[in-house]
Scaffold this active site. Structure first.
Site, PDB file in Angstrom:
ATOM      1  N   GLU A  24       3.223  -3.551 -54.550  1.00  0.00           N
ATOM      2  CA  GLU A  24       3.817  -2.099 -54.657  1.00  0.00           C
ATOM      3  C   GLU A  24       5.133  -2.025 -54.158  1.00  0.00           C
ATOM      4  OE1 GLU A  24       0.797  -0.235 -51.920  1.00  0.00           O
ATOM      5  OE2 GLU A  24      -0.667  -1.097 -52.886  1.00  0.00           O
ATOM      6  N   HIS A 116       3.167   2.922 -49.732  1.00  0.00           N
ATOM      7  CA  HIS A 116       2.253   2.218 -50.707  1.00  0.00           C
ATOM      8  C   HIS A 116       2.713   2.894 -52.161  1.00  0.00           C
ATOM      9  CE1 HIS A 116      -0.360   0.177 -48.009  1.00  0.00           C
ATOM     10  NE2 HIS A 116       0.118   0.901 -47.082  1.00  0.00           N
ATOM     11  N   GLU A 178       1.938   7.446 -50.223  1.00  0.00           N
ATOM     12  CA  GLU A 178       1.231   6.844 -51.081  1.00  0.00           C
ATOM     13  C   GLU A 178       1.922   7.713 -52.411  1.00  0.00           C
ATOM     14  OE1 GLU A 178      -0.664   4.286 -52.943  1.00  0.00           O
ATOM     15  OE2 GLU A 178      -1.751   4.529 -50.991  1.00  0.00           O
TER      16      GLU A 178
HETATM   17  C1  LIG Z   1      -3.636   1.744 -53.435  1.00  0.00           C
HETATM   18  C2  LIG Z   1      -3.581   1.327 -52.003  1.00  0.00           C
HETATM   19  O1  LIG Z   1      -3.016   0.379 -51.472  1.00  0.00           O
HETATM   20  N1  LIG Z   1      -3.766   2.291 -51.061  1.00  0.00           N
HETATM   21  C3  LIG Z   1      -3.734   2.089 -49.606  1.00  0.00           C
HETATM   22  C4  LIG Z   1      -3.945   3.555 -48.967  1.00  0.00           C
HETATM   23  C5  LIG Z   1      -3.834   3.613 -47.462  1.00  0.00           C
HETATM   24  O2  LIG Z   1      -2.619   3.073 -47.096  1.00  0.00           O
HETATM   25  O3  LIG Z   1      -4.489   3.931 -46.739  1.00  0.00           O
HETATM   26  C6  LIG Z   1      -5.074   1.078 -49.061  1.00  0.00           C
HETATM   27  O4  LIG Z   1      -6.077   1.209 -49.780  1.00  0.00           O
HETATM   28  O5  LIG Z   1      -4.808   0.300 -48.261  1.00  0.00           O
HETATM   29 ZN   LIG Z   2      -0.963  -0.267 -50.794  1.00  0.00          ZN
END
Ligand SMILES: CC(=O)N[C@@H](CC(=O)O)C(=O)O
Ligand SMILES: [Zn+2]
Length: 313
Positions: A24, A116, A178
């Site tokens: 990311e 993220h 995000e």
């Molecule tokens: C796409 C992605 O990595 N989203 C994060 C969301 C978060 O930080 O709560 C995850 O699933 O860990």
């Molecule tokens: Zn992420």
């Protein structure tokens, strides 16, 4: 009519995490940039530490090496003695907890921003883990106001089953940021700049809070995590349909009973059959195929936020 004022200690110790997921790129670039030169994130009353959470995954440009770091901060993992035989991310979680925690203790960092990117069309989104953290909600309110007319959404994950043990959860105030859409391993300048600007506003808010500004009661619109929806799958676990073109990229727009949801490879439409409208998000996130999630549904609600100021003693 609530006129409660919440008092918090000054937020002196703030960390900016990037590379919790090694593919990311916006958070990874920002953190490596700020590690070399922190002038942009320096504030008089805040000590801000940029930190690369999963350097081995960053090197491989993979989400993780052995297991998802952003699920690894469980009480069990953080308390197991163990050493070299543990998965890399579990060892790393224990290190991060030593440096920025311990989770749940008075010694923990005040605020952690974890940066993220998503492949879904969510735009800029805060991910919060508590509807009663008035410090975080005031910060989000300030940032939303500062960014207008550009928008920033709030995803609230307090769901007992769908909540997970995030990297940022070691802090007193955990803030996920995000930003999408951005493919894995790719940098897009617009996404990078949005993330950079949000971090700037966030640090400005903390600086103002620490200098004694009182923030009046307000309201914040949030989207509360409701359900995970998986792709249709065959008995071998292979997916049997794709996100329907009418749903693709429509994060945060209402999905009503009867609306198209998936499209099979032979062109059939599978519709949403819930009881009423929901707001889907994380639609077609690449990292979630392995987690059996095509999107997550949410309910929209408005939270009443108390006024806040710092403790005076
Ligand atoms: C796409 C992605 O990595 N989203 C994060 C969301 C978060 O930080 O709560 C995850 O699933 O860990
Ligand atoms: Zn992420």
């Amino acid at each position: 009519m609530s006129s409660d004022v919440c008092c918090f200690a000054e937020a002196r110790r703030v960390a900016i995490f990037g590379g919790t997921h090694g593919n990311e790129m916006s958070g990874i670039m920002l953190v490596s940039m700020w590690t070399k030169n922190d002038s942009e994130i320096r504030r008089n009353r805040v000590h801000t530490k940029p930190f690369m959470c999963n350097p081995r995954a960053v090197e491989k440009c993979a989400r993780y090496i052995d297991t998802d770091l952003n699920r690894a901060f469980t009480a069990e993992n953080l308390s197991t003695p163990g050493g070299d035989e543990l998965p890399y991310e579990v060892r790393r979680a224990k290190e991060i907890n030593q440096i920025f925690g311990p989770k749940g203790s008075p010694d923990a960092y005040d605020v952690i921003f974890d940066l993220h990117n998503t492949t879904s069309n969510m735009g800029s989104t805060f991910i919060l883990e508590s509807s009663t953290d008035h410090f975080n909600l005031q910060m989000v309110h300030y940032i939303k106001k500062s960014m207008a007319p550009e928008s920033c959404m709030v995803l609230l994950n307090e769901h007992p089953q769908l909540k997970y043990a995030t990297t940022r959860s070691v802090a007193k105030h955990a803030v996920g940021l995000e930003v999408g859409p951005q493919p894995q391993g790719v940098l897009r300048s617009n996404i990078f700049e949005s993330m950079r600007m949000i971090v700037k506003h966030a640090l400005d808010f903390i600086e103002m809070f620490n200098s004694g500004v009182e923030f009046p009661a307000c309201r914040v619109e949030v989207f509360r995590v409701h359900e995970r929806v998986d792709y249709p799958r065959d008995t071998n676990g292979n997916i049997g349909a794709m996100v329907h073109p009418h749903l693709q990229d429509c994060d945060w727009e209402p999905l009503n009973p009867g609306d198209p949801m998936f499209q099979t490879f032979d062109g059939r439409t599978i519709v949403y059959e819930g009881a009423g409208p929901v707001y889907p998000t994380f639609i077609n996130e690449a990292a979630y195929y392995e987690k059996h999630q095509a999107f997550v549904t949410t309910f929209r609600e408005t939270l009443a936020v108390n006024s806040i100021r710092k403790n005076t003693k």
